[in-house]
Design a protein around this motif. Structure first.
Motif, short mmCIF file in Angstrom:
data_model
loop_
_atom_site.label_atom_id
_atom_site.label_comp_id
_atom_site.label_asym_id
_atom_site.label_seq_id
_atom_site.Cartn_x
_atom_site.Cartn_y
_atom_site.Cartn_z
N ALA A 203 23.18 -36.86 3.27
CA ALA A 203 23.70 -36.40 4.72
C ALA A 203 22.57 -36.52 5.75
CB ALA A 203 24.38 -35.25 4.64
N ALA A 204 21.59 -35.84 5.46
CA ALA A 204 20.46 -35.60 6.38
C ALA A 204 19.54 -36.88 6.48
CB ALA A 204 19.62 -34.41 5.82
N GLY A 205 19.25 -37.51 5.47
CA GLY A 205 18.25 -38.56 5.39
C GLY A 205 19.05 -40.01 6.24
N HIS A 206 20.17 -40.16 5.59
CA HIS A 206 21.14 -41.32 6.32
C HIS A 206 21.72 -41.14 7.52
CE1 HIS A 206 20.96 -43.84 2.72
NE2 HIS A 206 21.17 -42.99 1.91
N LYS A 207 21.93 -40.03 7.95
CA LYS A 207 22.54 -39.62 9.52
C LYS A 207 22.06 -38.80 10.24
CE LYS A 207 25.84 -41.86 7.09
NZ LYS A 207 25.85 -43.46 7.11
N ALA A 208 20.80 -38.14 10.06
CA ALA A 208 20.45 -37.09 10.92
C ALA A 208 18.67 -37.37 10.89
CB ALA A 208 20.64 -35.67 10.48
N MET A 209 18.35 -38.55 10.43
CA MET A 209 17.00 -38.93 10.90
C MET A 209 15.99 -37.90 10.12
SD MET A 209 16.63 -40.54 14.65
CE MET A 209 17.65 -39.09 15.77
N TRP A 210 16.28 -37.19 9.09
CA TRP A 210 15.38 -36.61 8.27
C TRP A 210 14.70 -37.43 7.27
CZ3 TRP A 210 13.96 -35.81 3.15
CH2 TRP A 210 13.40 -34.62 2.88
N HIS A 211 13.30 -37.11 7.24
CA HIS A 211 12.33 -38.10 6.31
C HIS A 211 11.09 -37.19 6.15
CE1 HIS A 211 10.14 -41.29 4.49
NE2 HIS A 211 11.45 -41.54 4.38
N LYS A 212 10.56 -37.28 4.79
CA LYS A 212 9.38 -36.66 4.73
C LYS A 212 8.18 -37.13 5.49
CE LYS A 212 10.37 -35.26 -0.25
NZ LYS A 212 10.36 -35.61 -1.62
N ASP A 213 8.15 -38.22 6.19
CA ASP A 213 6.92 -38.90 6.87
C ASP A 213 6.78 -38.12 7.87
OD1 ASP A 213 6.90 -41.12 5.02
OD2 ASP A 213 7.12 -42.76 6.34
N TRP A 214 7.82 -37.47 8.50
CA TRP A 214 7.55 -36.48 9.55
C TRP A 214 8.00 -35.21 9.37
CZ3 TRP A 214 9.93 -41.37 10.51
CH2 TRP A 214 11.26 -41.43 10.08
N ASN A 215 7.82 -34.91 8.33
CA ASN A 215 8.11 -33.41 7.89
C ASN A 215 9.57 -32.86 8.16
OD1 ASN A 215 5.33 -32.95 6.97
ND2 ASN A 215 4.75 -32.93 9.06
N GLY A 216 10.47 -33.78 8.07
CA GLY A 216 11.98 -33.46 7.95
C GLY A 216 12.56 -33.96 9.14
N LEU A 217 13.42 -33.18 10.09
CA LEU A 217 14.17 -33.84 11.12
C LEU A 217 13.44 -34.08 12.19
CD1 LEU A 217 16.97 -30.90 11.13
CD2 LEU A 217 17.10 -33.38 10.46
N PRO A 218 13.46 -34.96 13.26
CA PRO A 218 12.90 -35.04 14.18
C PRO A 218 12.18 -33.92 15.05
CG PRO A 218 14.74 -36.53 14.15
CD PRO A 218 15.06 -35.66 13.36
N PRO A 219 11.15 -33.83 15.58
CA PRO A 219 10.60 -32.45 16.28
C PRO A 219 11.38 -32.25 17.50
CG PRO A 219 9.25 -34.59 16.61
CD PRO A 219 10.10 -34.92 15.66
N GLN A 220 10.88 -31.01 17.81
CA GLN A 220 11.69 -30.39 19.30
C GLN A 220 11.29 -31.42 20.21
OE1 GLN A 220 10.65 -26.10 18.93
NE2 GLN A 220 12.93 -25.83 19.24
N GLU A 221 10.18 -31.50 20.45
CA GLU A 221 9.68 -32.45 21.80
C GLU A 221 10.32 -33.87 21.79
OE1 GLU A 221 5.97 -33.08 18.65
OE2 GLU A 221 7.51 -31.41 19.33
N PHE A 222 10.83 -34.41 20.90
CA PHE A 222 11.68 -35.43 20.86
C PHE A 222 13.28 -35.21 21.17
CE2 PHE A 222 14.72 -38.51 18.62
CZ PHE A 222 14.35 -39.64 19.35
N LEU A 223 13.86 -34.09 20.43
CA LEU A 223 15.04 -33.89 20.78
C LEU A 223 15.19 -33.35 22.01
CD1 LEU A 223 15.88 -32.24 17.31
CD2 LEU A 223 16.71 -34.26 17.97
N ASN A 224 14.47 -32.38 22.72
CA ASN A 224 14.32 -31.73 23.95
C ASN A 224 14.66 -32.89 25.01
OD1 ASN A 224 14.26 -29.16 23.14
ND2 ASN A 224 12.10 -29.11 23.47
N GLN A 225 14.12 -34.03 24.91
CA GLN A 225 14.23 -35.12 26.04
C GLN A 225 15.88 -35.60 26.13
OE1 GLN A 225 11.34 -38.06 26.25
NE2 GLN A 225 9.82 -36.66 24.69
N LEU A 226 16.50 -35.63 24.77
CA LEU A 226 17.88 -35.86 24.99
C LEU A 226 18.52 -34.64 25.66
CD1 LEU A 226 18.07 -37.17 21.20
CD2 LEU A 226 18.08 -38.54 23.40
N ASP A 227 18.42 -33.33 24.99
CA ASP A 227 19.15 -32.11 25.76
C ASP A 227 18.29 -30.86 25.15
OD1 ASP A 227 20.93 -29.95 25.70
OD2 ASP A 227 21.96 -31.38 26.89
N PRO A 228 18.03 -29.98 25.77
CA PRO A 228 17.21 -28.83 25.34
C PRO A 228 18.11 -28.22 24.36
CG PRO A 228 17.05 -28.79 27.62
CD PRO A 228 17.97 -29.98 27.17
#
Length: 594
Positions: A203-228
C-alpha cells in the motif's frame, strides 16, 4: 498434522473468506458477504465521483464470513495457524489516536468524509494535479518516479488532501489515516500501538510515495507545501513498511473470542487484492496477471537485476517486495472493466425497471420471476448476439474511460466516448464495442510494459469476468495476440492472502514455494484466432485515433478553464485597464499553448 489458514479478500462490493489446506491449497470452505450500506448507495454520489464505505460494512463482513467458513468445516481452531487480509486500494480512512475509525465515533457516524475513501473515488482530481505539479517543480526529488511519474486521484495523499480541505471537523479529529488493508489487520491484532504497528509495503509503496531511496515517505518540507496538515500527519504515520510474509501480530483475545479462533493464530501484514491474486495465480517473472473485476489490476514481478535503475513510465508503481519478497512488483490497470459493462447493463435496464416492472398488468410474483430471469440472462444473451456479429460488419468504436484512465499515464479527468454510430447500431453492437474497448485498453498496458523493456511471455486471467465470459476472454486473446490462461479458483485473491498467511505462520519458508504448492491450477487457455488478429489490429487504430481526439479536447478544455480563472482573477482588480487585459490574455494563452 494438518494445518490451515484463512484468506480474507475485501472487494468493492463484498468481502469473501476462504479456509485453505496448506498442504495443497484446497479451498475447504468459502463465504461471501455483500456490504449492506454500500448496496444502498449510502455515502456515495456517482455524479460527483464520490464513493465512500462505512467501516461497519467491513467489520460485519469479517465476522460473518469467518464464522460461516468455520461452521462449514469441523476444523479444530488450534489448527488454523494464520490469517491475512487483502483489500482494494488505495482506500484510506481517518482514525483517532486510538486507531478507531472516525465513522465509529460520536458525531461522525453519518459523515461521508469520515468514511473509507474507496479506490474508485475521484473527488481528488485537483489535489492530484497539485501533487504532480509540485513533484515536478519544487526543486528536489520527484517522489512520483517509482509510481509511473504521475500521481493519481485514486491514491492516498490526494484523497486525504481533498477531505481535510472539505471538512474542518474531520481534519481536526483525524490523528492518522490508514489504508483499508492496514485497518482490518490492526483491528484483529493484540498490539494497538499505532506507531509500531506494521504497515503494508504494498500500500505504502504503490500509493503513498514510500521508497527506501528517500528513507520512507516524502519529507515534511515537500508535504508542507501542499498543506501543513500533511506535514504534521507524516509524524503520525510510519517510517518502515513490511511485506505480507511477515507477522503483524497475533489474534487479540477479543477477536479470538468473537471468531472462535485461538490467540496463537498469526495475523500477517495486510496487502492489496490484486497483489494477493497474483500470488494465488502462481505468478512468475515475465507473466502478466490480469485481475479482472469492477476494474483491473495488471501485476508483474521482476528481479532487481532485470529492472535495474529503470523506472516504467505511466504505471501504478514498482515496489520491492510488494508481491513477492525479493522481487520488484509492477502494477498497472484500468479504472473500469466490469464497471463499464455494468454501466451499460444499468442503462438498458432503465425501461425494464421503470416501465415493465412497475406495470400493474403483472402480479408481484410475475415481476419477481421476470426480474430474476432478466438478471440471469442479460449479459449472456448480449454476449451471444455480440459474438455472432461478423467483424466485417460496422461496429462502433468506444473508449473504456467511463471512470477515467489508470494506465498508461493516469488521468481521471478523461471520459468515455463512442463513434461510428448509425441507424443500424443495436444494443449487441454497442456491447461488442464496449468489450473491444476494455480489451484495447488492456493492450495499451501491454504495449507500455513492452515499450519500456519489460517482456511479457504469458498472460493469466483471474476473477469473475475471466471465468464467466468466454466471449470477452477470446476477444482479449485476439486483441493481445497472446494465449491467456484462466485460473480455476473463484477466490484467487483470498487464496493468495491465505498463501501469505501460511508463510507468516512459518509453514512455508518463501512465498514462491507456498504459491507453487498452494496456488490455483488453470482451467482453460484461450489462444489467438489468427484470422481475426489483423482485423482487431485495424479496429485498434480507430481506438487510438478516438483516444487521441478525446484526450486532446479534454486537455484543451482544462487549460481553457485555467486561463479563464487566471484572467478573471486579474480582471477583478479595478486598476486593470483594457490594454492590460489584452496583455494578460495573450500571456495566458501563450503559457498554456492554446
Amino acid at each position: 498434522m494438518k494445518k490451515y489458514v484463512i484468506g480474507l479478500d475485501y472487494g468493492s462490493d463484498s468481502v469473501r473468506a476462504v479456509l485453505v489446506d496448506t498442504d495443497n491449497g484446497e479451498e475447504l470452505a468459502s463465504e461471501v458477504h455483500l456490504y449492506s450500506r454500500w448496496k444502498n448507495n449510502n455515502y456515495c454520489n456517482a455524479s460527483l465521483n464520490q464513493f465512500r464505505q462505512h467501516p461497519l460494512d467491513h467489520i460485519e463482513g469479517l465476522e460473518i464470513t469467518i464464522k460461516s467458513i468455520l461452521n462449514q468445516c469441523e476444523v479444530d481452531a488450534d489448527l488454523i495457524k494464520g490469517i491475512c487480509i487483502d483489500t482494494t486500494g488505495s482506500s484510506p480512512i481517518p482514525v483517532n489516536k486510538d486507531g478507531i475509525p472516525l465513522a465509529l465515533t460520536k458525531g461522525f457516524e453519518e459523515n461521508p468524509n469520515a468514511m473509507m475513501v474507496l479506490w474508485k473515488d475521484h473527488t481528488a482530481i485537483e489535489e492530484a494535479n497539485e501533487i504532480n505539479n509540485l513533484a515536478e517543480n519544487w526543486g528536489g526529488i520527484n517522489f512520483t518516479k517509482y509510481e509511473g511519474g504521475i500521481y493519481s486521484s485514486e491514491w492516498f495523499w490526494a484523497k486525504i488532501l481533498h477531505v481535510i480541505r472539505e471538512d474542518e471537523a474531520v481534519k481536526k479529529a483525524a490523528h492518522s489515516w490508514m489504508e483499508h488493508c492496514d485497518l482490518i489487520t490492526y483491528l484483529l491484532v493484540e498490539n494497538k500501538d499505532l506507531k509500531s504497528f506494521k504497515r503494508s509495503r504494498c500500500a505504502a509503496g504503490h500509493k503513498a510515495m514510500w521508497h527506501k531511496d528517500w528513507n520512507g515517505l516524502p519529507p515534511q518540507e515537500f508535504l508542507n507545501q501542499l498543506d501543513p496538515y500533511l506535514g504534521a500527519l507524516r509524524n503520525n504515520l510510519f517510517e518502515d513498511t513490511y511485506t505480507s510474509n511477515e507477522v503483524a501480530g497475533t489474534l487479540s483475545a477479543q477477536w479470538s473470542k468473537r471468531l472462535g479462533l485461538s490467540t496463537s493464530t498469526v495475523v500477517a501484514v495486510g496487502t492489496f487484492d490484486a497483489h494477493a491474486g497474483a500470488v494465488g495465480a502462481k505468478i512468475e517473472e515475465h507473466a502478466l496477471v490480469r485481475v479482472m473485476g469492477t476494474s483491473t489490476c495488471d501485476i508483474m514481478v521482476a528481479s532487481k537485476e532485470y529492472i535495474g535503475s529503470k523506472t516504467v513510465r505511466g504505471i501504478c508503481g514498482q515496489v520491492d517486495g510488494s508481491v513477492i519478497p525479493g522481487l520488484v512488483g509492477l502494477e498497472a490497470g484500468q479504472s473500469a472493466f466490469g464497471d463499464l459493462l455494468a454501466w451499460f447493463k444499468n442503462m438498458l435496464s432503465w425501461p425494464i425497471n421503470n416501465l415493465v416492472l412497475s406495470s400493474d398488468l403483472l402480479s408481484k410474483d410475475q415481476k419477481t420471476q421476470l426480474k430474476e430471469e432478466i438478471e440471469s440472462n442479460f449479459i449472456s444473451v448480449l454476449s451471444e448476439q455480440a459474438e455472432n456479429i461478423p467483424l466485417s460488419e460496422s461496429i462502433p468504436t468506444a473508449l473504456d474511460w467511463i471512470n477515467g484512465r489508470r494506465t498508461p499515464d493516469a488521468n481521471q479527468e478523461l471520459k468515455a466516448a463512442m463513434s461510428n454510430l448509425s441507424l443500424g447500431t443495436k444494443a449487441p453492437h454497442i456491447f461488442k464495442a464496449l468489450v473491444n474497448a476494455i480489451c484495447f485498453g488492456a493492450k495499451k498496458i501491454v504495449e507500455r510494459f513492452e515499450d519500456e523493456g519489460v517482456a511479457i511471455h504469458s498472460v493469466i486471467g483471474i476473477g469473475g469476468v475471466a471465468r464467466k465470459s468466454p466471449f470477452i476472454m477470446q476477444t482479449l486473446a485476439n486483441v493481445l495476440n497472446k494465449p491467456i490462461k484462466i485460473a480455476v479458483s473463484d477466490q484467487t485473491p483470498a487464496l493468495g492472502a491465505a498463501i501469505y498467511a501460511a508463510v507468516a505462520a512459518g509453514i512455508y519458508p518463501t512465498v514462491i514455494e507456498a504459491s507453487q504448492n498452494m496456488g490455483s491450477d488453470f482451467e482453460a487457455i484461450y489462444y489467438p484466432e489468427k484470422e481475426k488478429v489483423d482485423t482487431y489490429n485495424h479496429l485498434m487504430q480507430s481506438y487510438n485515433e478516438l483516444s487521441a481526439f478525446v484526450e486532446d479536447i479534454t486537455n484543451n478544455e482544462h487549460a481553457e478553464l485555467k486561463i479563464s480563472d487566471e484572467v478573471n482573477n486579474h480582471f477583478k482588480a479595478d486598476s486593470c485597464h483594457k490594454k492590460d487585459r489584452a496583455d494578460i490574455l495573450k500571456k495566458a494563452i501563450n503559457e498554456h499553448q492554446i
